[in-house]
Design a protein around this motif. Structure first.
Motif, PDB file in Angstrom:
ATOM      1  N   GLU A 116       0.797  -1.224   0.000  1.00  0.00           N
ATOM      2  CA  GLU A 116       0.000   0.000   0.000  1.00  0.00           C
ATOM      3  C   GLU A 116       0.833   1.279   0.000  1.00  0.00           C
ATOM      4  OE1 GLU A 116      -2.001  -3.218   2.504  1.00  0.00           O
ATOM      5  OE2 GLU A 116      -0.045  -2.233   2.464  1.00  0.00           O
ATOM      6  N   LEU A 117       2.032   1.209   0.566  1.00  0.00           N
ATOM      7  CA  LEU A 117       2.817   2.434   0.720  1.00  0.00           C
ATOM      8  C   LEU A 117       4.297   2.115   0.837  1.00  0.00           C
ATOM      9  CD1 LEU A 117       3.760   2.686   3.975  1.00  0.00           C
ATOM     10  CD2 LEU A 117       1.323   3.081   4.227  1.00  0.00           C
TER      11      LEU A 117
ATOM     12  N   TRP B 233       2.146   6.678  -1.641  1.00  0.00           N
ATOM     13  CA  TRP B 233       0.935   5.876  -1.498  1.00  0.00           C
ATOM     14  C   TRP B 233       0.634   5.181  -2.821  1.00  0.00           C
ATOM     15  CZ3 TRP B 233      -1.893   4.090   2.355  1.00  0.00           C
ATOM     16  CH2 TRP B 233      -3.148   3.544   2.073  1.00  0.00           C
ATOM     17  N   THR B 234       0.546   3.859  -2.776  1.00  0.00           N
ATOM     18  CA  THR B 234       0.191   3.087  -3.956  1.00  0.00           C
ATOM     19  C   THR B 234      -1.205   2.496  -3.843  1.00  0.00           C
ATOM     20  OG1 THR B 234       1.380   1.216  -2.970  1.00  0.00           O
ATOM     21  CG2 THR B 234       2.548   2.509  -4.614  1.00  0.00           C
ATOM     22  N   GLY B 235      -1.696   2.328  -2.618  1.00  0.00           N
ATOM     23  CA  GLY B 235      -3.031   1.778  -2.429  1.00  0.00           C
ATOM     24  C   GLY B 235      -3.013   0.274  -2.330  1.00  0.00           C
ATOM     25  N   ARG B 236      -4.017  -0.234  -1.665  1.00  0.00           N
ATOM     26  CA  ARG B 236      -4.102  -1.678  -1.456  1.00  0.00           C
ATOM     27  C   ARG B 236      -4.495  -2.385  -2.730  1.00  0.00           C
ATOM     28  NH1 ARG B 236      -6.381  -4.228   3.963  1.00  0.00           N
ATOM     29  NH2 ARG B 236      -4.263  -3.633   4.481  1.00  0.00           N
ATOM     30  N   ASP B 237      -3.779  -3.451  -3.050  1.00  0.00           N
ATOM     31  CA  ASP B 237      -4.097  -4.264  -4.221  1.00  0.00           C
ATOM     32  C   ASP B 237      -5.389  -5.014  -3.961  1.00  0.00           C
ATOM     33  OD1 ASP B 237      -3.965  -6.686  -6.099  1.00  0.00           O
ATOM     34  OD2 ASP B 237      -2.192  -5.550  -6.723  1.00  0.00           O
ATOM     35  N   ALA B 238      -6.198  -5.103  -4.983  1.00  0.00           N
ATOM     36  CA  ALA B 238      -7.493  -5.773  -4.824  1.00  0.00           C
ATOM     37  C   ALA B 238      -7.330  -7.258  -4.596  1.00  0.00           C
ATOM     38  CB  ALA B 238      -8.357  -5.530  -6.058  1.00  0.00           C
ATOM     39  N   GLU B 239      -6.197  -7.810  -4.955  1.00  0.00           N
ATOM     40  CA  GLU B 239      -5.975  -9.246  -4.784  1.00  0.00           C
ATOM     41  C   GLU B 239      -5.899  -9.576  -3.310  1.00  0.00           C
ATOM     42  OE1 GLU B 239      -2.600 -12.627  -5.853  1.00  0.00           O
ATOM     43  OE2 GLU B 239      -2.538 -10.658  -6.779  1.00  0.00           O
ATOM     44  N   ALA B 240      -6.802 -10.382  -2.835  1.00  0.00           N
ATOM     45  CA  ALA B 240      -6.885 -10.708  -1.411  1.00  0.00           C
ATOM     46  C   ALA B 240      -5.620 -11.384  -0.952  1.00  0.00           C
ATOM     47  CB  ALA B 240      -8.081 -11.628  -1.146  1.00  0.00           C
TER      48      ALA B 240
ATOM     49  N   LEU C 237       3.077  15.909  14.730  1.00  0.00           N
ATOM     50  CA  LEU C 237       2.053  15.673  13.717  1.00  0.00           C
ATOM     51  C   LEU C 237       1.797  14.179  13.702  1.00  0.00           C
ATOM     52  CD1 LEU C 237       0.377  17.106  11.445  1.00  0.00           C
ATOM     53  CD2 LEU C 237       2.176  16.371   9.863  1.00  0.00           C
ATOM     54  N   LEU C 238       0.568  13.792  14.000  1.00  0.00           N
ATOM     55  CA  LEU C 238       0.183  12.386  14.077  1.00  0.00           C
ATOM     56  C   LEU C 238      -0.711  12.055  12.887  1.00  0.00           C
ATOM     57  CD1 LEU C 238       0.491  13.530  17.139  1.00  0.00           C
ATOM     58  CD2 LEU C 238      -0.610  11.382  17.774  1.00  0.00           C
ATOM     59  N   LEU C 239      -0.393  10.975  12.187  1.00  0.00           N
ATOM     60  CA  LEU C 239      -1.186  10.539  11.040  1.00  0.00           C
ATOM     61  C   LEU C 239      -1.547   9.068  11.185  1.00  0.00           C
ATOM     62  CD1 LEU C 239       1.432  12.402   9.782  1.00  0.00           C
ATOM     63  CD2 LEU C 239      -0.182  12.422   7.884  1.00  0.00           C
ATOM     64  N   GLU C 240      -2.771   8.740  10.790  1.00  0.00           N
ATOM     65  CA  GLU C 240      -3.258   7.362  10.843  1.00  0.00           C
ATOM     66  C   GLU C 240      -3.879   7.037   9.481  1.00  0.00           C
ATOM     67  OE1 GLU C 240      -5.075   5.369  14.657  1.00  0.00           O
ATOM     68  OE2 GLU C 240      -6.683   6.323  13.493  1.00  0.00           O
ATOM     69  N   PHE C 241      -3.182   6.232   8.686  1.00  0.00           N
ATOM     70  CA  PHE C 241      -3.624   5.871   7.345  1.00  0.00           C
ATOM     71  C   PHE C 241      -4.507   4.622   7.403  1.00  0.00           C
ATOM     72  CE2 PHE C 241       0.238   8.235   6.796  1.00  0.00           C
ATOM     73  CZ  PHE C 241       0.184   8.839   5.556  1.00  0.00           C
ATOM     74  N   GLU C 242      -5.668   4.701   6.780  1.00  0.00           N
ATOM     75  CA  GLU C 242      -6.497   3.510   6.576  1.00  0.00           C
ATOM     76  C   GLU C 242      -6.001   2.821   5.311  1.00  0.00           C
ATOM     77  OE1 GLU C 242      -8.757   2.107   8.404  1.00  0.00           O
ATOM     78  OE2 GLU C 242      -8.937   3.671   9.956  1.00  0.00           O
ATOM     79  N   LEU C 243      -5.436   1.637   5.466  1.00  0.00           N
ATOM     80  CA  LEU C 243      -4.836   0.956   4.336  1.00  0.00           C
ATOM     81  C   LEU C 243      -5.858   0.495   3.305  1.00  0.00           C
ATOM     82  CD1 LEU C 243      -2.130  -1.177   6.193  1.00  0.00           C
ATOM     83  CD2 LEU C 243      -1.853   1.052   5.077  1.00  0.00           C
ATOM     84  N   THR C 244      -7.108   0.350   3.718  1.00  0.00           N
ATOM     85  CA  THR C 244      -8.134  -0.153   2.808  1.00  0.00           C
ATOM     86  C   THR C 244      -8.587   0.879   1.784  1.00  0.00           C
ATOM     87  OG1 THR C 244      -9.809   0.417   4.451  1.00  0.00           O
ATOM     88  CG2 THR C 244      -9.006  -1.864   4.430  1.00  0.00           C
TER      89      THR C 244
END
Length: 393
Positions: free
Chosen positions: A166-167, A379-386, A252-259
Motif C-alpha cells: 500500500e505504501l 501511497w500506492t493503495g491496497r491491491d485488490a488481490e486478497a 504531527l500524528l497521522l493514521e492511514f487507513e490501508l483499505t
C-alpha cells in the motif's frame, strides 16, 4: 541478477550457516561461504553510515566508499545489482522491507551461482537481526562519534524505511551525528499505518529526553489499542506531568487507513506536510492544536484528508520548513518544493537522502541552526488481490 535458485542444495547449506553464525561473525561467515560454495573473491560488505553519504567497509581496510558517483553507490541508490570489471565484480543491495542496510560486493566466476540474489536477501535479514544483539555494526556505521543526544535519538527510532503493497515510507535525521530533539515513529497493522513526526523543545540531551518521553507515551497508548486521539492525549498528559507546561513537544500524528486511503491527522505543533500529486506540490493545512504538554488535559480532534495512488507526502519539522538561506529565503517556501520536484522519480529512501543533501546545501556552507527530520510516504493503495503482501526488498 539471478532470478532462480536452481539447485537448492548448496543454497540451503549456505542459508543455514548464515542463520547459525554468531551475531558478531555474520559478515565473516557470509564471505567464507561465498568463497567455499561459489568461488567468490574480494568479498566485502559495505554498510551505510548514519548520514547515508558513505558505504563503510567491514572486511577490508581502505577508504569508505562514497554513495555518489561510485559503482557500489549506484547499486545502493538504485536498489539494483551493478556490475563492473566486465561483469566480474558484482554489487548487490542488502535490503529488508525497504530498509537499505548496505551493499554486498563480490568477485565471482561466470557471473556467480543462481542463488546469489537469495543469498543477499538472507544476509540482509541476518544482519538486521544481529544488529539487535551486538554493537559491532553500529560502531562500524558511524564515521565519527555520535553526541549523547544523537545516541538517544537513534536508539529511539524504528527502522528508517518500510515498504508494503500500500505504501513506501522513509525518514532521515540531520545532523545525523548530532541530532537532538527531532524524531519520527511508525507502526503498521492489518488495516492501519500510524506515523508521527515530533520535535522536542530545546537542545541537547534535555530535548532528546523530552522527545523520548513523548514517543514512549504515544507508543504506550498505541500498543494498548488506542487511536491517535488517545495517543496524543496520553503524551500530552505525560509531558505536562513532568514539565508542567514549561517544555513542549510539537507533533504531527497521522493514521492511514490501508483499505481506502483515508488519513486521520492531529496537528499538535510545528511539523508540516506537503503533497505532490500529478507533478504539482501543495502544502496541506490543518487546524493547529496545542503542542503536547501545554496543559495536560487537551482534547484533541482529528481531521481528515485522503491520499490517492501516486500521491507523495513529505513531512518536515520546523528545522526544515523554517530554515533560512544566507539571503534570508525560507526553505519551506522555495527550497522544499524545488527538492520535491527534483526527487519525484526517486524512491522514498533515495528521495529523502537527496532532500537532506539539498537542505544542507541550501544553507550555502553555513551550519543549520536547528536539527531536522524529513519523512516521505508514497501511497500506492491496497491491491485488490486478497491476501497480497508487500515486496520483500
Amino acid at each position: 541478477m539471478h532470478g532462480a535458485r536452481g539447485d537448492d542444495g548448496p543454497f540451503e547449506a549456505v542459508r543455514k550457516a548464515i542463520w547459525a553464525a554468531p551475531p558478531n561473525d555474520v559478515i565473516a561467515v557470509a564471505a567464507d561461504l561465498l568463497d567455499r560454495h561459489a568461488g567468490g573473491a574480494d568479498t566485502e560488505v559495505l554498510m551505510i553510515d548514519y548520514r547515508q553519504t558513505f558505504l563503510v567497509r567491514t572486511l577490508s581496510t581502505g577508504d569508505d566508499v562514497p554513495v555518489d558517483n561510485t559503482a557500489p553507490g549506484r547499486a545502493f541508490a538504485s536498489q539494483r545489482p551493478v556490475q563492473e570489471d566486465g561483469g566480474g565484480l558484482a554489487h548487490l543491495p542488502l535490503t529488508v522491507k525497504g530498509e537499505r542496510i548496505g551493499i554486498l560486493s563480490v568477485r565471482l566466476p561466470d557471473g556467480g551461482p543462481p542463488w546469489l540474489d537469495d543469498f543477499a536477501g538472507v544476509l540482509a535479514r541476518a544482519l538486521k537481526i544481529a544488529d539487535e544483539a551486538t554493537d559491532r555494526y553500529r560502531r562500524l556505521r558511524r564515521r565519527t562519534r555520535l553526541t549523547l543526544a544523537a545516541e538517544m535519538q537513534w536508539d529511539l527510532l524504528p527502522a528508517p524505511a518500510y515498504r508494503a503493497s500500500e505504501l513506501w515510507f522513509a525518514g532521515q535525521l540531520e545532523p545525523a551525528y548530532a541530532v537532538w530533539g527531532d524524531a519520527f515513529d511508525w507502526a503498521t497493522s492489518a488495516d492501519r499505518f500510524t506515523l508521527t513526526v515530533s520535535n522536542g523543545m530545546g537542545s541537547g540531551t534535555e530535548s532528546a529526553e523530552l522527545t523520548h518521553l513523548a514517543i514512549s507515551a504515544l507508543r504506550n497508548a498505541r500498543r494498548s489499542g488506542g487511536d491517535i486521539v488517545e495517543q496524543a492525549e496520553l503524551a500530552d498528559e505525560a509531558v505536562f506531568g513532568r514539565h508542567r507546561g514549561e517544555r513542549l513537544v510539537d507533533a504531527l500524528l497521522l493514521e492511514f487507513e490501508l483499505t481506502d486511503g483515508r488519513v486521520r491527522v492531529i496537528d499538535a505543533g510545528s511539523p508540516v506536510i506537503s503533497r505532490m500529486r500529478d507533478g504539482a506540490t501543495e502544502r496541506i493545512a490543518f487546524e493547529a492544536q496545542m503542542p503536547l504538554g501545554m496543559f495536560g488535559d487537551t482534547r484533541y480532534v482529528p481531521q481528515e484528508f485522503a491520499v490517492e495512488p501516486g500521491d507523495r507526502l513529505v513531512i518536515v519539522s520546523d528545522g526544515v520548513h523554517g530554515a533560512r538561506s544566507p539571503a534570508g529565503v525560507l526553505y519551506g517556501d522555495a527550497g522544499l518544493p524545488q527538492a520535491m520536484r527534483a526527487t519525484r522519480l526517486q524512491d522514498p529512501p533515495e528521495a529523502v537522502r537527496t532532500m537532506i543533501r539539498h537542505y544542507v546545501g541550501f544553507h550555502g556552507g553555513t551550519e543549520p541552526s536547528d536539527d531536522a527530520v524529513i519523512v516521505c510516504v508514497d501511497w500506492t493503495g491496497r491491491d485488490a488481490e486478497a491476501g497480497k503482501t508487500g515486496p520483500e526488498a
